[in-house]
Design a protein around this motif. Structure first.
Motif, short mmCIF file in Angstrom:
data_model
loop_
_atom_site.label_atom_id
_atom_site.label_comp_id
_atom_site.label_asym_id
_atom_site.label_seq_id
_atom_site.Cartn_x
_atom_site.Cartn_y
_atom_site.Cartn_z
N GLN A 145 10.53 -22.42 -9.20
CA GLN A 145 11.23 -23.28 -8.29
C GLN A 145 12.59 -23.09 -8.19
O GLN A 145 13.28 -23.14 -7.07
CB GLN A 145 11.06 -25.12 -8.73
N SER A 146 13.35 -22.85 -9.38
CA SER A 146 14.63 -22.28 -9.05
C SER A 146 15.17 -21.10 -8.22
O SER A 146 16.10 -21.40 -7.60
CB SER A 146 15.44 -22.49 -10.47
N TYR A 186 14.54 -22.45 -4.59
CA TYR A 186 15.81 -23.33 -4.15
C TYR A 186 17.04 -22.38 -3.80
O TYR A 186 17.49 -22.42 -2.71
CB TYR A 186 15.93 -24.19 -5.35
N LYS A 208 18.57 -21.75 0.00
CA LYS A 208 19.93 -22.02 0.00
C LYS A 208 20.83 -21.05 0.38
O LYS A 208 21.52 -21.06 1.40
CB LYS A 208 20.34 -23.00 -1.17
N THR A 249 19.23 -27.04 1.46
CA THR A 249 18.12 -27.10 0.52
C THR A 249 16.79 -27.37 1.13
O THR A 249 16.54 -27.82 2.27
CB THR A 249 18.16 -28.15 -0.50
#
Length: 102
Positions: A76-77, A80, A84, A90
């Motif tokens: 997920q990081s 994201y 971005k 986001t």
């Protein structure tokens, strides 16, 4: 990429894609760099973020975790950060902006 959706594979590699396209790894890398002015990672991330945008708009109840996974991200990081980078916002803010009536 558009027909086979290889970008959805979180383990996609340059050698795998080159083999599928029946070209050498250096040939594919050079093509991406010279003709598209982007690295393999950026090329794949563009496809993944395009898919994430579609899912965020068309499936408003889908969790962010599932959007990330369905777009080809296993983190997920990473999802994201890529979102971005490409969208300057986001995923949650993007989704909310799409749902807000004009």
């Amino acid at each position: 990429m558009s027909n086979e959706h290889y970008y959805k594979n979180p383990n996609l590699t340059l050698p795998f894609l080159a083999k599928k396209m029946r070209v050498s790894v250096p040939q594919l890398s050079q093509f991406l760099n010279d003709n598209l002015q982007k690295s393999f990672a950026n090329y794949v991330n563009e496809w993944r973020i395009q898919e994430a945008r579609r899912l965020l708009i068309e499936s408003p109840n889908m969790t962010m975790e599932l959007v990330a996974e369905s777009s080809g991200y296993n983190s997920q990081s990473t999802f994201y950060a890529a979102f971005k980078q490409f969208e300057n916002t986001t995923p949650a803010k993007f989704r909310k902006a799409q749902q807000t009536p004009l």
